[in-house]
Scaffold this motif. Sequence first.
Motif, PDB file in Angstrom:
ATOM      1  N   UNK A  35       0.829  -1.214   0.000  1.00 12.71           N
ATOM      2  CA  UNK A  35       0.000   0.000   0.000  1.00 12.71           C
ATOM      3  C   UNK A  35       0.860   1.259   0.000  1.00 12.71           C
ATOM      4  N   UNK A  36       1.941   1.202  -0.749  1.00 16.43           N
ATOM      5  CA  UNK A  36       2.884   2.319  -0.789  1.00 16.43           C
ATOM      6  C   UNK A  36       2.709   3.233  -1.996  1.00 16.43           C
ATOM      7  N   UNK A  37       1.569   3.117  -2.691  1.00 17.72           N
ATOM      8  CA  UNK A  37       1.241   4.084  -3.741  1.00 17.72           C
ATOM      9  C   UNK A  37       0.442   5.256  -3.185  1.00 17.72           C
ATOM     10  N   UNK A  38       0.270   5.285  -1.888  1.00 18.16           N
ATOM     11  CA  UNK A  38      -0.450   6.384  -1.249  1.00 18.16           C
ATOM     12  C   UNK A  38       0.416   7.642  -1.234  1.00 18.16           C
ATOM     13  N   UNK A  39      -0.232   8.788  -1.323  1.00 12.90           N
ATOM     14  CA  UNK A  39       0.483  10.066  -1.349  1.00 12.90           C
ATOM     15  C   UNK A  39       1.335  10.286  -0.108  1.00 12.90           C
ATOM     16  N   UNK A  40       0.955   9.690   1.027  1.00 14.78           N
ATOM     17  CA  UNK A  40       1.714   9.874   2.262  1.00 14.78           C
ATOM     18  C   UNK A  40       2.954   8.994   2.344  1.00 14.78           C
ATOM     19  N   UNK A  41       3.059   7.985   1.495  1.00 11.84           N
ATOM     20  CA  UNK A  41       4.174   7.046   1.624  1.00 11.84           C
ATOM     21  C   UNK A  41       5.494   7.743   1.301  1.00 11.84           C
ATOM     22  N   UNK A  42       6.523   7.547   2.118  1.00 15.72           N
ATOM     23  CA  UNK A  42       7.789   8.256   1.914  1.00 15.72           C
ATOM     24  C   UNK A  42       8.704   7.652   0.864  1.00 15.72           C
ATOM     25  N   UNK A  43       8.363   6.463   0.330  1.00 12.73           N
ATOM     26  CA  UNK A  43       9.298   5.767  -0.558  1.00 12.73           C
ATOM     27  C   UNK A  43       8.844   5.709  -2.008  1.00 12.73           C
ATOM     28  N   UNK A  44       7.883   6.529  -2.407  1.00  8.61           N
ATOM     29  CA  UNK A  44       7.451   6.539  -3.810  1.00  8.61           C
ATOM     30  C   UNK A  44       6.965   7.931  -4.184  1.00  8.61           C
ATOM     31  N   UNK A  45       6.518   8.058  -5.434  1.00  7.58           N
ATOM     32  CA  UNK A  45       6.125   9.379  -5.951  1.00  7.58           C
ATOM     33  C   UNK A  45       4.704   9.364  -6.505  1.00  7.58           C
ATOM     34  N   UNK A  46       3.899   8.395  -6.088  1.00  5.14           N
ATOM     35  CA  UNK A  46       2.513   8.315  -6.546  1.00  5.14           C
ATOM     36  C   UNK A  46       1.627   9.113  -5.590  1.00  5.14           C
ATOM     37  N   UNK A  47       0.525   9.649  -6.117  1.00  5.67           N
ATOM     38  CA  UNK A  47      -0.294  10.583  -5.328  1.00  5.67           C
ATOM     39  C   UNK A  47      -1.727  10.065  -5.177  1.00  5.67           C
ATOM     40  N   UNK A  48      -1.845   8.814  -4.779  1.00  2.77           N
ATOM     41  CA  UNK A  48      -3.170   8.227  -4.602  1.00  2.77           C
ATOM     42  C   UNK A  48      -3.631   8.343  -3.153  1.00  2.77           C
ATOM     43  N   UNK A  49      -4.920   8.094  -2.954  1.00  6.70           N
ATOM     44  CA  UNK A  49      -5.519   8.142  -1.620  1.00  6.70           C
ATOM     45  C   UNK A  49      -5.998   6.749  -1.237  1.00  6.70           C
ATOM     46  N   UNK A  50      -6.683   6.665  -0.090  1.00  7.95           N
ATOM     47  CA  UNK A  50      -7.225   5.386   0.357  1.00  7.95           C
ATOM     48  C   UNK A  50      -8.290   4.850  -0.580  1.00  7.95           C
ATOM     49  N   UNK A  51      -8.759   5.665  -1.473  1.00  8.34           N
ATOM     50  CA  UNK A  51      -9.798   5.203  -2.396  1.00  8.34           C
ATOM     51  C   UNK A  51      -9.336   3.990  -3.199  1.00  8.34           C
ATOM     52  N   UNK A  52      -8.071   3.972  -3.627  1.00  7.03           N
ATOM     53  CA  UNK A  52      -7.622   2.829  -4.437  1.00  7.03           C
ATOM     54  C   UNK A  52      -7.531   1.558  -3.586  1.00  7.03           C
ATOM     55  N   UNK A  53      -7.313   1.721  -2.275  1.00  8.58           N
ATOM     56  CA  UNK A  53      -7.196   0.544  -1.414  1.00  8.58           C
ATOM     57  C   UNK A  53      -8.553   0.011  -0.966  1.00  8.58           C
ATOM     58  N   UNK A  54      -9.588   0.787  -1.187  1.00 10.79           N
ATOM     59  CA  UNK A  54     -10.947   0.261  -1.060  1.00 10.79           C
ATOM     60  C   UNK A  54     -11.349  -0.433  -2.361  1.00 10.79           C
ATOM     61  N   UNK A  55     -10.974   0.159  -3.492  1.00 11.84           N
ATOM     62  CA  UNK A  55     -11.471  -0.320  -4.781  1.00 11.84           C
ATOM     63  C   UNK A  55     -10.739  -1.554  -5.298  1.00 11.84           C
ATOM     64  N   UNK A  56      -9.402  -1.612  -5.139  1.00  8.40           N
ATOM     65  CA  UNK A  56      -8.671  -2.733  -5.751  1.00  8.40           C
ATOM     66  C   UNK A  56      -9.039  -4.092  -5.160  1.00  8.40           C
ATOM     67  N   UNK A  57      -9.143  -4.246  -3.829  1.00 11.52           N
ATOM     68  CA  UNK A  57      -9.595  -5.554  -3.326  1.00 11.52           C
ATOM     69  C   UNK A  57     -10.988  -5.926  -3.836  1.00 11.52           C
ATOM     70  N   UNK A  58     -11.862  -4.936  -4.002  1.00 12.87           N
ATOM     71  CA  UNK A  58     -13.205  -5.217  -4.512  1.00 12.87           C
ATOM     72  C   UNK A  58     -13.144  -5.731  -5.948  1.00 12.87           C
ATOM     73  N   UNK A  59     -12.270  -5.141  -6.754  1.00 14.73           N
ATOM     74  CA  UNK A  59     -12.114  -5.599  -8.137  1.00 14.73           C
ATOM     75  C   UNK A  59     -11.559  -7.020  -8.170  1.00 14.73           C
ATOM     76  N   UNK A  60     -10.549  -7.280  -7.352  1.00 19.89           N
ATOM     77  CA  UNK A  60      -9.950  -8.615  -7.314  1.00 19.89           C
ATOM     78  C   UNK A  60     -10.957  -9.644  -6.813  1.00 19.89           C
ATOM     79  N   UNK A  61     -11.716  -9.293  -5.788  1.00 21.37           N
ATOM     80  CA  UNK A  61     -12.747 -10.181  -5.252  1.00 21.37           C
ATOM     81  C   UNK A  61     -13.747 -10.566  -6.348  1.00 21.37           C
TER      82      UNK A  61
END
Length: 392
Positions: free
Chosen positions: A261-287
């Motif tokens: 879950x390091x694509x979040x804007x708060x993560x210090x080790x990457x440059x992606x600017x996503x929010x918790x929205x993707x971490x709600x949506x991706x498990x739902x898509x995989x499910x």
Amino acid sequence: MTANAVFIHHPGSARYQFNESHPFDPQRITLSLDLLHKVGALSPGDLIVPETAADDIIALIHRQDYIDAVRQLSKDEPPAEWLQQADRYGLRTEDTPFFPGMHNAAAAIAGGSVLAADLVMSGQAQHAYHMAGGLHHAFPGHGSGFCIYNDAAIAIEQIRHRYGARVLYIDTDVHHGDGVQWSFYTDPDICTYSIHETGKYLFPGTGFVYERGNEHGLGATVNVPVEPYTEDDSWLESFEHSITKVAAAFKPDIIVSQHGCDAHAFDPLSHIHCSMRIYQAMPAIIHKLAHQFTNGRWVAVGGGGYDIWRVVPRAWALVWLEMTDHPIASRLALPGVNEALPASWVDRWHSLSPDPLPSYWLDDTSGWMAIPRRSEIEERNRHTVKLAVQEM
């Protein structure tokens, strides 16, 4: 906990800690488990404790000389001859330094992912979640990127070796899942899919669209490297369009997903600017894909994530909430709906967190800085997705 989903956790995984200042902090598991406990989605009695993986299981992926090196360097005082070999095995880098108890901790994690795979493939569970897993950078003969043993690759090889099933591996960590990809690069029955920040700017520097597999495995490797500062809409558009095509073309027997879950804007080790929205949506898509293509067979593991207070607990808890069809997951899937985190969780941890803890499951992004070149980033990502799945 619903009858068709099991939660795997070995207490020994808490000992997987390189040093006190290292960004890979097992405290994130404690925080995530406590969040699930506080919402009533998991109780201590629900946890299934796996056996520590034996050498023959670890050797499904890793060379015996590497396993021997990990064992020797795990000692409180490693023998001098093995200290001289640490560099050879990638175990004296800033990212992946050897530490006391390393073998047992890493083997406990490997054992958890293997048990999750066995429970699903044997029909004892439809879904299984091993939050401590997802160490996707380890290679057969050396450690890399905070990873000692590649538990995801070991579990996948167990599935192939014992059950003869076709596996779709889905990696949503912001870093390319290189260790898993290269382990199965010539295998037509293992499809490795990874969406991540482009390796032009981020470790491990791989995962480009042209990496498609080799020999009989040509076409069974799919990479979607997105641009730095990609935001929610573009990330989810890229992910859903590409993984849906991949799953339909490959027709797997089981899905194994890695939920870094390091694509979040708060993560210090990457440059992606996503929010918790993707971490709600991706498990739902995989499910949904699991029920559409694999009769529900789905194993999920954790992965990266280095804002351990504000991001990881919510993201990893959301995987389990989705996997168990929890009412919170159902409500958060509705447009415009958010929900407060349990006050008891925030109260317990706020004094230890270096940043104010969130109050809600999803982020309020209305005050976030606007990203320049948004339309350009989105168009580049659409072009990348087109290239990635053009032969599907």
